[in-house]
Design a protein around this motif. Structure first.
Motif, PDB file in Angstrom:
ATOM      1  N   THR A  22       0.726  -1.550  -0.063  1.00 24.92           N
ATOM      2  CA  THR A  22       0.100   0.117   0.072  1.00 24.92           C
ATOM      3  C   THR A  22       0.546   1.469  -0.433  1.00 24.92           C
ATOM      4  O   THR A  22       2.036   1.366   0.370  1.00 24.92           O
ATOM      5  N   ARG A  23      -0.134   2.340  -0.563  1.00 22.81           N
ATOM      6  CA  ARG A  23       1.160   3.713  -0.544  1.00 22.81           C
ATOM      7  C   ARG A  23       0.083   4.631  -0.030  1.00 22.81           C
ATOM      8  O   ARG A  23      -0.867   4.359  -0.081  1.00 22.81           O
ATOM      9  N   GLU A  24       0.434   4.964   0.893  1.00 25.68           N
ATOM     10  CA  GLU A  24      -0.312   6.630   1.917  1.00 25.68           C
ATOM     11  C   GLU A  24       0.194   7.517   1.354  1.00 25.68           C
ATOM     12  O   GLU A  24       1.088   8.386   1.451  1.00 25.68           O
ATOM     13  N   PRO A  25      -0.231   8.314   1.096  1.00 27.64           N
ATOM     14  CA  PRO A  25      -0.503   9.557   0.324  1.00 27.64           C
ATOM     15  C   PRO A  25      -0.215  10.452   1.174  1.00 27.64           C
ATOM     16  O   PRO A  25      -0.440  10.109   2.350  1.00 27.64           O
ATOM     17  N   LEU A  26       1.452  11.442   1.432  1.00 28.48           N
ATOM     18  CA  LEU A  26       1.028  12.698   1.764  1.00 28.48           C
ATOM     19  C   LEU A  26       0.835  14.364   1.579  1.00 28.48           C
ATOM     20  O   LEU A  26       0.621  15.172   1.876  1.00 28.48           O
ATOM     21  N   PRO A  28      -0.301  15.995  -3.003  1.00 28.53           N
ATOM     22  CA  PRO A  28      -0.317  15.403  -4.658  1.00 28.53           C
ATOM     23  C   PRO A  28       0.449  14.803  -5.399  1.00 28.53           C
ATOM     24  O   PRO A  28       0.557  14.094  -5.872  1.00 28.53           O
ATOM     25  N   VAL A  29       1.555  14.828  -5.088  1.00 31.69           N
ATOM     26  CA  VAL A  29       3.374  14.355  -5.679  1.00 31.69           C
ATOM     27  C   VAL A  29       3.559  13.359  -4.955  1.00 31.69           C
ATOM     28  O   VAL A  29       4.543  12.398  -5.277  1.00 31.69           O
ATOM     29  N   ARG A  30       3.685  12.850  -3.673  1.00 32.98           N
ATOM     30  CA  ARG A  30       4.714  11.958  -2.600  1.00 32.98           C
ATOM     31  C   ARG A  30       3.351  11.660  -1.501  1.00 32.98           C
ATOM     32  O   ARG A  30       2.281  10.937  -1.323  1.00 32.98           O
ATOM     33  N   PHE A  31       4.306   9.963  -1.700  1.00 34.27           N
ATOM     34  CA  PHE A  31       3.750   9.080  -0.553  1.00 34.27           C
ATOM     35  C   PHE A  31       4.569   8.077   0.241  1.00 34.27           C
ATOM     36  O   PHE A  31       5.695   8.242  -0.080  1.00 34.27           O
ATOM     37  N   LEU A  32       4.295   7.787   0.966  1.00 37.92           N
ATOM     38  CA  LEU A  32       5.066   6.894   1.929  1.00 37.92           C
ATOM     39  C   LEU A  32       4.792   5.203   1.684  1.00 37.92           C
ATOM     40  O   LEU A  32       3.455   4.422   1.407  1.00 37.92           O
ATOM     41  N   PRO A 106       0.035   9.156   6.481  1.00 38.94           N
ATOM     42  CA  PRO A 106      -0.005  10.553   7.481  1.00 38.94           C
ATOM     43  C   PRO A 106      -1.123  11.028   8.385  1.00 38.94           C
ATOM     44  O   PRO A 106      -2.000  10.514   7.234  1.00 38.94           O
ATOM     45  N   ALA A 107      -1.371  11.977   8.801  1.00 37.75           N
ATOM     46  CA  ALA A 107      -2.265  12.003   9.404  1.00 37.75           C
ATOM     47  C   ALA A 107      -3.599  12.867   8.391  1.00 37.75           C
ATOM     48  O   ALA A 107      -4.661  13.664   9.200  1.00 37.75           O
ATOM     49  N   LEU A 127       2.065  11.117  11.683  1.00 40.40           N
ATOM     50  CA  LEU A 127       1.195   9.252  11.630  1.00 40.40           C
ATOM     51  C   LEU A 127       0.384   9.293  12.462  1.00 40.40           C
ATOM     52  O   LEU A 127       0.150   9.417  13.512  1.00 40.40           O
ATOM     53  N   VAL A 128      -0.864   8.514  11.807  1.00 40.27           N
ATOM     54  CA  VAL A 128      -1.515   7.709  12.595  1.00 40.27           C
ATOM     55  C   VAL A 128      -1.758   6.304  12.218  1.00 40.27           C
ATOM     56  O   VAL A 128      -1.849   5.868  10.965  1.00 40.27           O
ATOM     57  N   ARG A 129      -2.018   5.593  13.278  1.00 36.30           N
ATOM     58  CA  ARG A 129      -1.997   4.508  12.489  1.00 36.30           C
ATOM     59  C   ARG A 129      -3.196   4.443  11.857  1.00 36.30           C
ATOM     60  O   ARG A 129      -4.578   4.299  12.229  1.00 36.30           O
TER      61      ARG A 129
END
Ligand code: CTP
Ligand code: CA
Length: 229
Positions: A22-26, A28-32, A106-107, A127-129
């Motif tokens: 999975t990817r978590e958006p930060l 519009p152009v970045r993710f974790l 990201p929260a 960050l949130v769980r």
């Protein structure tokens, strides 16, 4: 000349597999994200299909192509994956959570690209769980449904790694847990794999190594032996 078909021991079974990372958006152009390629999950889908199952693959950022005949539901973030898995689980006999799921997101997802703060050298992210998708599926399990988790552990000591696996399967309540060792050069994005399958008591019911497809078949063997899907 005849081609050997695998035993059709999953004929009529509906198998739901999550794969990839999975990817978590930060913004519009970045993710974790993480380094899961999705290869082991795809191999499981392919193996189950060749044994007669109807396979649905919930795919998070796969790095390889999915074989023909497998229904693919594309997802991105953990919340996406959770929604899609919950819906598809209603008609699944076997669920395998092979995806690498982000534990945190990201929260806040920023609407605009985050600008660099040139006055400081550090940036902290809040960050949130994320929800535990596997534990949620177990909590809402249909009668007779079999649920299998994966755990990638970097612990090199066999006994300590198995202890991590034992407490993990007990915490999540899955029927079986596929344990593999990962590191900078092992497990991810590689052709082969080495795994152990633990049951709910934390006992090793299967050890296998080889190509991801051969390992996938052994995992399905151990699921059928342990649970008779
Ligand atoms: N998993 C999940 N939802 C999460 C995290 C993990 O469904 N939010 C699933 C994975 O797909 C996998 C299993 O749980 O099948 C184990 O994942 P793992 O990351 O090893 O477990 P965690 O409980 O997140 O423990 P750890 O602190 O070791 O990351
Ligand atoms: Ca985790």
């Amino acid at each position: 000349s005849a081609v050997d078909l695998p035993a059709q021991d999953l004929a009529g079974r509906r198998v739901l597999i999550s794969a990839g990372g999975t990817r978590e958006p930060l913004d519009p152009v970045r993710f974790l994200g993480n380094r899961s390629s999705g290869r082991q999950g795809i191999a499981l889908a392919q193996a189950a299909q060749s044994r007669g199952a109807t396979v649905t693959l919930v795919a998070a950022h796969l790095e390889v192509v999915v074989p023909e005949g497998i229904r693919v539901l594309t997802v991105s973030s953990t919340l996406d994956l959770q929604r899609t898995m919950q819906e598809a689980a209603a008609s699944a006999d076997l669920i395998v959570m092979a995806a690498a799921v982000a534990d945190y997101r990201p929260a806040e997802v920023r609407a605009d690209k985050i600008k660099k703060d040139t006055t400081g050298e550090r940036l902290s992210l809040d960050l949130v769980r994320n929800p535990d998708v596997l534990a949620g599926l177990v909590a809402e399990r249909r009668p007779g449904q079999v649920i299998v988790g994966f755990a990638a552990e970097t612990e090199p000591d066999d006994a300590l790694r198995r202890e991590l696996g034992r407490s993990k399967i007990q915490r999540k309540g899955a029927d079986l847990l596929v344990l593999n060792r990962v590191g900078w050069t092992e497990g991810f994005a590689t052709e082969g794999n080495a795994i152990e399958v633990l049951n709910g008591a934390g006992d090793i019911v299967m050890e296998a190594s080889g190509t991801k497809l051969s390992v996938a078949h052994r995992i399905l063997d151990s699921i059928l032996q342990a649970r008779g899907v």
